[in-house]
Write a protein that holds these residues in place. Structure first.
Motif, PDB file in Angstrom:
ATOM      1  N   CYS A  22      12.165  82.136 -47.733  1.00  0.00           N
ATOM      2  CA  CYS A  22      12.856  82.104 -49.031  1.00  0.00           C
ATOM      3  C   CYS A  22      13.390  80.700 -49.326  1.00  0.00           C
ATOM      4  CB  CYS A  22      14.000  83.118 -49.046  1.00  0.00           C
ATOM      5  SG  CYS A  22      13.460  84.836 -49.115  1.00  0.00           S
ATOM      6  N   ALA A  23      13.857  80.009 -48.280  1.00  0.00           N
ATOM      7  CA  ALA A  23      14.311  78.620 -48.456  1.00  0.00           C
ATOM      8  C   ALA A  23      13.124  77.701 -48.701  1.00  0.00           C
ATOM      9  CB  ALA A  23      15.100  78.164 -47.232  1.00  0.00           C
ATOM     10  N   VAL A  24      12.040  77.902 -47.959  1.00  0.00           N
ATOM     11  CA  VAL A  24      10.832  77.096 -48.148  1.00  0.00           C
ATOM     12  C   VAL A  24      10.331  77.199 -49.586  1.00  0.00           C
ATOM     13  CG1 VAL A  24       8.372  76.946 -47.556  1.00  0.00           C
ATOM     14  CG2 VAL A  24      10.081  77.143 -45.735  1.00  0.00           C
ATOM     15  N   GLN A  25      10.313  78.407 -50.127  1.00  0.00           N
ATOM     16  CA  GLN A  25       9.786  78.629 -51.468  1.00  0.00           C
ATOM     17  C   GLN A  25      10.764  78.238 -52.569  1.00  0.00           C
ATOM     18  OE1 GLN A  25       8.515  82.863 -50.327  1.00  0.00           O
ATOM     19  NE2 GLN A  25       6.979  82.318 -51.844  1.00  0.00           N
ATOM     20  N   GLY A  26      12.000  77.962 -52.202  1.00  0.00           N
ATOM     21  CA  GLY A  26      12.985  77.573 -53.202  1.00  0.00           C
ATOM     22  C   GLY A  26      13.646  78.734 -53.905  1.00  0.00           C
ATOM     23  N   PHE A  27      13.469  79.957 -53.389  1.00  0.00           N
ATOM     24  CA  PHE A  27      14.164  81.098 -53.968  1.00  0.00           C
ATOM     25  C   PHE A  27      15.665  81.014 -53.709  1.00  0.00           C
ATOM     26  CE2 PHE A  27      10.031  83.633 -53.355  1.00  0.00           C
ATOM     27  CZ  PHE A  27       9.605  83.313 -54.630  1.00  0.00           C
ATOM     28  N   VAL A  28      16.030  80.357 -52.598  1.00  0.00           N
ATOM     29  CA  VAL A  28      17.437  80.142 -52.264  1.00  0.00           C
ATOM     30  C   VAL A  28      17.623  78.688 -51.836  1.00  0.00           C
ATOM     31  CG1 VAL A  28      17.831  82.535 -51.560  1.00  0.00           C
ATOM     32  CG2 VAL A  28      17.118  80.838 -49.852  1.00  0.00           C
ATOM     33  N   SER A  29      18.874  78.230 -51.905  1.00  0.00           N
ATOM     34  CA  SER A  29      19.173  76.862 -51.476  1.00  0.00           C
ATOM     35  C   SER A  29      19.203  76.763 -49.959  1.00  0.00           C
ATOM     36  CB  SER A  29      20.524  76.418 -52.042  1.00  0.00           C
ATOM     37  OG  SER A  29      20.575  76.599 -53.434  1.00  0.00           O
ATOM     38  N   VAL A  30      19.783  77.797 -49.301  1.00  0.00           N
ATOM     39  CA  VAL A  30      19.857  77.781 -47.841  1.00  0.00           C
ATOM     40  C   VAL A  30      19.691  79.191 -47.293  1.00  0.00           C
ATOM     41  CG1 VAL A  30      21.446  75.802 -47.810  1.00  0.00           C
ATOM     42  CG2 VAL A  30      22.365  78.135 -47.678  1.00  0.00           C
ATOM     43  N   TYR A  31      19.253  79.246 -46.060  1.00  0.00           N
ATOM     44  CA  TYR A  31      19.348  80.454 -45.245  1.00  0.00           C
ATOM     45  C   TYR A  31      20.359  80.143 -44.171  1.00  0.00           C
ATOM     46  CZ  TYR A  31      18.040  83.176 -41.036  1.00  0.00           C
ATOM     47  OH  TYR A  31      18.063  83.927 -39.878  1.00  0.00           O
ATOM     48  N   LEU A  32      21.412  80.961 -44.075  1.00  0.00           N
ATOM     49  CA  LEU A  32      22.490  80.693 -43.125  1.00  0.00           C
ATOM     50  C   LEU A  32      22.682  81.881 -42.201  1.00  0.00           C
ATOM     51  CD1 LEU A  32      25.821  78.906 -43.830  1.00  0.00           C
ATOM     52  CD2 LEU A  32      25.854  81.054 -42.567  1.00  0.00           C
TER      53      LEU A  32
END
Length: 396
Positions: free
Chosen positions: A298-308
């Motif tokens: 999701c972070a790679v695709q830009g759906f989210v800014s970060v995965y935490l």
């Protein structure tokens, strides 16, 4: 040796074919599930399962890469052991045999004599994969083979794979659960530095044909080595590597983030995160999703800014592949708690990137390769800094 990256993509596609084949027949699939023993378990889950698909995929990747690059198979590591126990209590070492017939015979023992199913899987194992990827064909990088080692997660989010939710809906492109959260992760790191070099994330279950009910998937790849940074999401593989700030502008939901501070930033986390973490992230759009590999995607695709993730429930095999892809895009994956410590001491210049060649001192079993400080996966350094500023009151 950019041929390795091509081989990784081919191995991931063959692996996806195996995952789909194992899932297609429910009666067959029920034969494949086996609970992991305590030393292999992820402590976050009461029950943690491995499937024949997990074990077989890992062995196929080792076999295919070792055949093409002799010696590399000795430096391929993963989550699964290659031992499986059938219903008669027989322990069988799953491996790829010299012939399709030999592999079928071995698999039939795991499958309680189901030769039809064994022959189907063996045919996929021994079948070549054809891929048309012009961008991948243009990649050129000289990387000595003796510097490389691999982490493999043959099926990340095994629980979602077993449950098999097929009709989940997305929220802004993010699936909270379902087969879409299943990924195959193959990452390469430098044996000396421990830093990621290249990675492939394969998503076997993306769309399902409404008539045949058969699934199709997709893959993402990236390479970051010396001054070369290339990924499958770039429009022109020959263009100069884009800066992180440029990559942050991709996608309609990302375009205003630089100007608006944290007003449009977003994060994907696990539902098991603590209330303190959820409270700190209340200022950003928050999503919940299954699977470490999928949340990274999701972070790679830009759906989210970060995965935490604040806990120590991910491992090197979960992170190496997506880390390499994010690195090729100008982002990365860092130790969350170490970031907090450095920030509290005013040391914000050097980021504590995850490394993949060093086990946790004093740990045993799978915990030797846990990411003990949690992690933050990001595409853009500015976004990482803004997100980390939200944790000024959180005790590392």
């Amino acid at each position: 040796m950019s041929e390795v990256l091509t081989a990784l993509v081919h191995a991931s596609e063959k692996s996806a074919n195996i995952a789909r084949a194992c899932k297609q027949e429910e009666a067959l699939f029920q034969l494949l599930v086996q609970e992991k023993k305590s030393i292999e378990k992820n402590k976050r889950f009461v029950c943690d399962f491995k499937t024949l698909a997990d074990v077989l995929i890992q062995e196929v990747i080792k076999h295919d890469l070792g055949k093409k690059f002799p010696g590399l198979e000795d430096h391929i590591f993963g989550e699964e052991s290659n031992e499986f126990t059938n219903s008669l209590g027989e322990k069988i070492k799953v491996e790829v045999c010299a012939t399709e017939e030999g592999t079928a015979e071995l698999l039939s023992k795991v499958l309680n004599g189901n030769m039809t199913a064994a022959e189907l899987l063996a045919s996929i194992v021994h079948c070549g994969v054809s891929i048309e990827d012009p961008a991948l064909e243009k990649v050129a990088a000289e990387i000595p083979q003796d510097t490389m080692a691999l982490w493999v997660d043959p099926i990340d989010s095994t629980f979602q794979y077993i449950k098999g939710y097929a009709n989940e809906k997305t929220k802004d492109g993010v699936y909270s659960k379902g087969l879409q959260c299943v990924t195959i992760l193959i990452g390469v790191y430098d044996r000396s530095s421990g830093l990621p070099i290249m990675g492939v994330i394969n998503q076997p279950f993306v769309t399902r044909d409404p008539h045949s009910l058969r699934w199709s998937g997709r893959y993402f790849w990236g390479l970051s080595y010396n001054d070369i940074n290339i990924c499958s999401l770039q429009n022109d593989v020959n263009a100069a590597s884009p800066a992180a700030e440029d990559l942050c502008e991709e996608g309609s939901r990302q375009k205003e983030e630089m100007q608006d501070g944290d007003n449009d930033l977003s994060a994907v986390i696990s539902t098991n995160e603590s209330d303190a973490i959820k409270s700190a992230l209340s200022a950003v759009r928050l999503y919940y999703a299954a699977g470490a590999g999928y949340k990274s995607l999701c972070a790679v695709q830009g759906f989210v800014s970060v995965y935490l993730l604040s806990e120590d429930t991910t491992f090197k095999w979960d992170c190496c592949a997506p880390h390499a892809i994010l690195k090729s895009m100008g982002g990365g994956m860092v130790d969350f708690r170490e970031c907090l410590k450095r920030k509290s001491k005013g040391n914000v210049d050097e980021l504590p990137e995850l490394i993949y060649n060093t086990p946790v001192n004093g740990a045993t079993g799978v915990d030797r390769w846990a990411n003990k400080g949690g992690l933050v996966a990001y595409r853009c350094r500015k976004h990482l800094d803004i997100i980390m500023n939200l944790f000024s009151d959180v005790n590392p």
